[in-house]
Design an enzyme around this catalytic site. Structure first.
Site, short mmCIF file in Angstrom:
data_model
loop_
_atom_site.label_atom_id
_atom_site.label_comp_id
_atom_site.label_asym_id
_atom_site.label_seq_id
_atom_site.Cartn_x
_atom_site.Cartn_y
_atom_site.Cartn_z
N CYS A 1 158.42 45.26 8.48
CA CYS A 1 158.20 45.28 9.93
C CYS A 1 158.86 46.51 10.54
O CYS A 1 160.06 46.51 10.84
CB CYS A 1 158.78 44.01 10.57
SG CYS A 1 157.95 42.49 10.07
N CYS B 1 142.00 51.58 7.55
CA CYS B 1 143.30 51.01 7.87
C CYS B 1 144.42 52.05 7.83
O CYS B 1 145.59 51.69 7.97
CB CYS B 1 143.63 49.86 6.92
SG CYS B 1 143.70 50.35 5.18
#
Length: 455
Positions: A85, A413
């Site tokens: 993250c 992506c």
């Protein structure tokens, strides 16, 4: 060893860069700093310095915080932690703005496109926290048998599963047992809410002496634990540096090679639904990680294709045929849709799911080889392609544009490879008619982009 590694200094952070960091300057050198936000003054600790014009660092203290900063939602990914993250300490709106800045910069630099970009949340994510969106998780197992994730830019394993990305229940109980040292775990929560856990045998350099993969702990004991052959699953200067690169390349090759697999929970066959259709596929096969991504992209492909009954289309890198199914439904039985995917198990699963669309042809082949064989036939009206992170590249883009489709829908992506591919289409005479970007990986630096190109 560089003199800057381990040093700490104050630095004012500038714009975000592609890869989950912000760019700053210190004593004439560029510093890529993770865990900070644009405009912040931080104390940075250098984590990597190979000489030259730049180095990498972590923000270990925030001296002047951005108004977009919030308490981090992920306890695993801070300085010195995992790479899961990148932006869990920023508001969701700020995260999307950072990604939009990066996409726009890559488009300008690599495709010559000056365009304002808005990164949209996937349906259902707006106004919520950034956790609980990932239905596919791949974990690594350390030498003690504990499941975890890799430390950022390292093969070290952090046995801490508190990352908020997985959907509720996905990792329940994983940390409470031991797994086969050196193996990987694939955890998939499917469209019916069933959790599948598959253990992939250790790659050779982490196997038992003699190069034989270890037998999984508990294999053959208990319901649902059956050994099967893995088919298509895969992953996430100087002599010394060359040797490190060679070892990393060898490990990557071994990781992506066929490996034995054992189903430890569920059936190993994941059920998924898109646009009213049902698929059943291997839990280790490819499916969009975000719970709402497959439906989102499928709807956009159907909207942008403009296909009418009797039309034709190609779906390259088709997986189990989610996009091909939408195209075939639009063309009807008087049309023709061809799809190609290199993973034979995915093609078999797609054929089984789409047996009611006989005018849809799914082929198991390398895309590069398949497109070369289509040169003598009539070109399609529409081409949809969703290549891997590295992008389609010159050969594939040239083959697609040589087929002269009326429209191309390109999905990517990675902003850099997406922009490079986009530039190739533009050079071939296509026009960028529309572009949308989606926050399909909340709290990370990753973003999914979709471009519509017209002849």
């Amino acid at each position: 060893m560089s003199e800057w590694r381990g040093q700490e200094f104050e630095i004012r952070l500038g714009p975000p860069g592609h890869g989950g960091f912000c760019v700053g300057r210190h004593e004439g050198r560029v510093v890529f700093v993770r865990h900070g936000l644009p405009g912040e003054l931080v104390r940075a600790r250098v984590t990597e310095d190979r000489g030259g014009s730049f180095c990498r660092a972590d923000a270990v203290e925030v001296i002047e915080a951005s108004p977009d900063r919030v308490p981090a939602t992920c306890p695993v990914s801070g300085p010195g932690g995992a790479g899961c993250c990148d932006f869990s300490f920023a508001t969701p709106a700020a995260q999307r703005a950072l990604k939009a800045t990066v996409v726009a910069e890559q488009l300008r630099r690599l495709a010559g496109v000056d365009r304002e970009v808005t990164v949209e949340p996937i349906a259902g994510d707006a106004g919520t926290d950034t956790g609980g969106w990932r239905t596919r998780v791949r974990l690594v197992v350390d030498g003690a048998g504990r499941a975890g994730v890799h430390r950022f830019r390292s093969t070290d394993v952090i046995a801490d599963l508190r990352c908020p990305q997985p959907v509720p229940g996905a990792l329940d109980g994983i940390a409470d047992r031991l797994w086969t040292p050196g193996s990987d775990l694939v955890v998939a929560v499917d469209g019916d809410g069933v959790r599948h856990i598959v253990e992939l045998a250790a790659v050779p350099d982490t196997a038992q002496p003699g190069g034989r993969p270890a037998t999984p702990r508990g294999a053959g004991r208990g319901r649902g634990q059956r050994p099967t052959r893995r088919r298509e699953s895969g992953g996430p200067g100087g002599d010394e540096r060359g040797a490190v690169r060679d070892r990393a390349a060898a490990r990557k090759s071994a990781t992506n090679a066929p490996r034995e697999e054992w189903v430890m929970a569920g059936t190993g066959r994941a059920v998924e639904y898109v646009a009213g259709r049902r698929w059943e596929l291997s839990a280790t096969g490819f499916w969009q990680a975000h719970r709402g991504a497959a439906q989102c992209y499928s709807d956009l492909v159907a909207e942008w294709s403009g296909l009418a009954p009797g039309g034709s289309g190609w779906d390259l890198y088709s997986g189990v045929g989610v996009f091909a199914a939408r195209l075939a439904e639009q063309t009807g039985q008087t049309g023709a849709v061809a799809a190609v995917e290199s993973a034979r198990s995915a093609v078999a699963d797609g054929v089984a799911a789409l047996h009611d669309l006989p005018w849809l042809d799914l082929s198991a082949d390398r895309v590069e080889r398949w497109v070369r064989t289509r040169g003598d036939g009539g070109g399609p009206d529409v081409v949809v392609l969703d290549p891997p992170r590295a992008g389609a590249g010159k050969e594939i883009v040239a083959a697609v544009t040589d087929a002269d489709p009326r429209r191309i829908v390109h999905i990517g992506c990675d902003p850099a490879s997406f922009a490079r591919d986009l530039g190739l289409y533009l050079d071939a005479g296509y026009h960028l008619a529309d572009l949308r970007a989606f926050d399909a990986f909340p709290a990370t630096h990753h973003v999914e982009c979709v471009a519509l190109l017209d002849r």
